[in-house]
Design a protein around this motif. Structure first.
Motif, mmCIF file in Angstrom:
data_model
loop_
_atom_site.group_PDB
_atom_site.id
_atom_site.type_symbol
_atom_site.label_atom_id
_atom_site.label_comp_id
_atom_site.label_asym_id
_atom_site.label_seq_id
_atom_site.Cartn_x
_atom_site.Cartn_y
_atom_site.Cartn_z
ATOM 1 N N LEU A 145 0.561 -1.339 0.084
ATOM 2 C CA LEU A 145 -0.160 0.396 -0.305
ATOM 3 C C LEU A 145 0.904 1.371 0.547
ATOM 4 N N GLY A 146 1.946 1.536 -0.013
ATOM 5 C CA GLY A 146 3.028 2.366 0.574
ATOM 6 C C GLY A 146 3.227 3.001 1.467
ATOM 7 N N VAL A 147 2.068 2.958 2.572
ATOM 8 C CA VAL A 147 2.068 3.333 3.611
ATOM 9 C C VAL A 147 3.027 3.347 4.485
ATOM 10 N N ASP A 148 3.764 4.019 4.477
ATOM 11 C CA ASP A 148 4.840 4.136 5.978
ATOM 12 C C ASP A 148 4.470 4.691 7.428
ATOM 13 N N ARG A 149 3.680 5.800 7.216
ATOM 14 C CA ARG A 149 3.353 6.395 8.154
ATOM 15 C C ARG A 149 1.878 6.827 8.558
ATOM 16 N N PRO A 150 0.999 5.769 9.023
ATOM 17 C CA PRO A 150 -0.424 6.045 9.008
ATOM 18 C C PRO A 150 -0.969 7.307 9.817
ATOM 19 N N GLN A 172 7.858 6.447 15.687
ATOM 20 C CA GLN A 172 8.041 6.895 14.664
ATOM 21 C C GLN A 172 7.104 6.913 13.555
ATOM 22 N N ALA A 173 6.459 5.601 13.959
ATOM 23 C CA ALA A 173 5.876 5.700 12.672
ATOM 24 C C ALA A 173 3.952 5.547 12.617
ATOM 25 N N PRO A 174 3.357 6.139 13.595
ATOM 26 C CA PRO A 174 1.682 6.274 13.543
ATOM 27 C C PRO A 174 2.027 7.895 13.756
ATOM 28 N N ARG A 175 1.507 8.263 13.283
ATOM 29 C CA ARG A 175 0.798 9.601 13.227
ATOM 30 C C ARG A 175 -0.355 9.964 15.056
ATOM 31 N N ALA A 176 -1.089 9.429 15.056
ATOM 32 C CA ALA A 176 -1.765 8.655 16.456
ATOM 33 C C ALA A 176 -2.298 7.750 16.858
ATOM 34 N N LEU A 177 -2.139 7.022 17.544
ATOM 35 C CA LEU A 177 -3.082 5.912 18.299
ATOM 36 C C LEU A 177 -4.254 5.470 19.024
ATOM 37 N N MET A 178 -5.326 4.264 18.956
ATOM 38 C CA MET A 178 -6.194 4.669 19.433
ATOM 39 C C MET A 178 -6.288 2.925 19.993
ATOM 40 N N PRO A 179 -5.770 2.680 21.572
ATOM 41 C CA PRO A 179 -5.901 2.049 21.316
ATOM 42 C C PRO A 179 -7.520 1.372 22.368
ATOM 43 N N LEU A 180 -7.811 0.241 22.435
ATOM 44 C CA LEU A 180 -9.496 0.300 22.481
ATOM 45 C C LEU A 180 -9.612 -0.895 23.540
ATOM 46 N N ALA A 181 -9.374 -0.713 24.722
ATOM 47 C CA ALA A 181 -9.620 -2.481 25.229
ATOM 48 C C ALA A 181 -8.726 -3.486 25.439
ATOM 49 N N MET A 287 6.788 6.028 23.597
ATOM 50 C CA MET A 287 5.578 5.934 22.417
ATOM 51 C C MET A 287 5.386 7.420 22.577
ATOM 52 N N THR A 288 5.968 7.759 21.548
ATOM 53 C CA THR A 288 5.617 9.110 22.224
ATOM 54 C C THR A 288 4.214 10.298 20.781
ATOM 55 N N ALA A 289 3.709 9.453 20.129
ATOM 56 C CA ALA A 289 2.673 9.004 19.277
ATOM 57 C C ALA A 289 1.565 9.627 20.058
ATOM 58 N N PRO A 290 0.417 11.336 19.132
ATOM 59 C CA PRO A 290 -0.285 11.535 20.907
ATOM 60 C C PRO A 290 -0.665 9.642 20.611
ATOM 61 N N THR A 291 -1.950 10.085 22.097
ATOM 62 C CA THR A 291 -2.956 8.345 21.985
ATOM 63 C C THR A 291 -3.911 9.014 22.999
ATOM 64 N N VAL A 292 -4.787 8.227 22.190
ATOM 65 C CA VAL A 292 -6.263 8.319 23.460
ATOM 66 C C VAL A 292 -6.583 7.235 23.872
ATOM 67 N N TRP A 293 -6.511 6.742 24.699
ATOM 68 C CA TRP A 293 -6.577 4.704 24.950
ATOM 69 C C TRP A 293 -8.289 4.903 25.752
ATOM 70 N N ILE A 294 -8.711 4.125 25.664
ATOM 71 C CA ILE A 294 -10.422 3.625 26.668
ATOM 72 C C ILE A 294 -10.556 2.279 27.067
ATOM 73 N N ASN A 295 -10.749 1.860 28.079
ATOM 74 C CA ASN A 295 -11.641 1.083 28.261
ATOM 75 C C ASN A 295 -12.570 1.038 29.423
ATOM 76 N N SER A 296 -13.578 0.277 28.918
ATOM 77 C CA SER A 296 -14.613 0.115 29.847
ATOM 78 C C SER A 296 -15.158 -0.646 31.603
#
Length: 355
Positions: A145-150, A172-181, A287-296
């Motif tokens: 897919l030619g993607v080096d930085r999602p 340095q790869a992802p510009r942002a992360l959203m881990p859920l659960a 883990m320097t990418a801006p991150t929003v982490w959500i659990n329930s």
């Protein structure tokens, strides 16, 4: 093989509830030639994936609008075409508006249409782990897919843990992360115990035959289905839905029978064992990418009273944590695939990291 993810996601799902909407995703395969597993084994690995939208490129030709969505244990990218998820996220004006976003839904190693033990190798298949799965995702993005930085990696359950692996191994790869659960800590305590009980229950069934069965080992799979129903349960919602003994017993029996029809014993063993080496905890500061982490709060697998979120947030350079309160409307562990509970947090993360 989406039934494991269904059992973990929400007990109320039925096949009809998973009917795919008419979103313009294209299914493809890409072969990772001579893929190197951490065990030292090497083989060609087929990665199945779905993609929609048009990639946008910057002046250097880099894709800037790729969003990769990662499924949970036993799942597949197809689960993110369910109407309650897709209609909220892919429509015009939605966070992943397909006119603006290049959405990638991979099936991980051992899952869906990607290479897995049930293809023929059975228990001779390389004993993959989460690092292998993330490395395969990384190669898929680059080679196919030619993607080096999602633009964003968002993951549910196992995909949540993969997001933490991305953040600590490839900061340095992802510009942002959203881990859920999930939790960014070694799979231990009750979380490892129920996974190991599931694996041991399959292996203890004589019909499993060391993985060389001619028919699926029914006793082992029944044990697995039962554990999955408990692990994915939402107590308040289930009490409301099944307020009598008879209703609860009937629902449990129907769901066990339904889930068992979609299981392969060897695939399940590998899927639940693949978390054995997961432990981003020592590397959180990377883990320097801006991150929003959500659990329930009603998540059996990631209990609300564990101390790890508070401790982790102190160490993560740019992360916010949210705990969704338990109500009759939440879905236990499966709240992760219900955008109503976190879509505003997603919009905020995308706005904060735009450009």
């Amino acid at each position: 093989m989406i039934r494991i993810a269904l059992a973990l996601a929400v007990l109320f799902f039925t096949p009809a509830a998973m009917a795919q909407t008419a979103w313009p995703f294209v299914e493809r395969d890409h072969v990772l030639r001579d893929f190197a597993f951490k065990t030292g084994e090497r083989m060609d690995v087929r990665m199945h994936y779905r993609v929609a939208g048009t990639p946008r490129r910057d002046a250097k030709g880099r894709v800037t609008n790729a969003v990769m969505i990662l499924h949970g244990t036993g799942g597949a990218g197809s689960q993110f075409l369910a109407p309650h998820f897709a209609d909220a996220l892919y429509a015009p004006g939605a966070p992943f508006d397909l006119a603006k976003t290049y959405v990638i839904l991979p099936d991980n190693i051992g899952h869906g249409g990607s290479s897995k033990p049930s293809d023929g190798m059975r228990m001779a298949f390389p004993r993959y782990d989460y690092d292998d799965m993330v490395d395969a995702q990384r190669r898929l993005l680059g080679e196919a897919l030619g993607v080096d930085r999602p633009r964003l990696i968002i993951g549910t359950s196992m995909g949540c843990m993969h997001a933490f692996v991305w953040g600590t191994r490839y900061p340095q790869a992802p510009r942002a992360l959203m881990p859920l659960a999930c939790m960014p800590v070694e799979i231990a305590g009750l979380n490892r115990m129920w996974r190991q009980l599931l694996i041991d229950g399959i292996k203890a069934d004589p019909a499993w035959a060391g993985g060389d069965y001619s028919a699926q080992p029914q006793a082992g799979l029944r044990n697995a289905a039962s554990l999955l129903i408990v692990a994915g349960a939402a107590p308040l919602a289930l009490q409301r839905a099944y307020p009598t003994r008879e209703a609860a017993e009937q629902a449990a029996a129907e769901r066990v029978a339904n889930y068992m029809r979609g299981f392969d014993a060897n695939d399940m063993i590998y899927q639940f064992d693949s978390s054995r080496t997961y432990n981003p905890w020592p590397l959180l500061e990377r883990m320097t990418a801006p991150t929003v982490w959500i659990n329930s709060a009603d998540d059996f697998i990631n209990p609300r009273n564990l101390p790890f979120p508070a401790q982790a947030i102190e160490r993560l350079p740019d992360a916010r944590f949210k705990l969704v309160p338990e109500t009759e409307e939440t879905f236990g562990h499966g709240t992760h695939t219900r955008p109503d509970f976190w879509i505003d947090d997603l919009r905020e993360l995308l706005a904060r990291t735009e450009g």
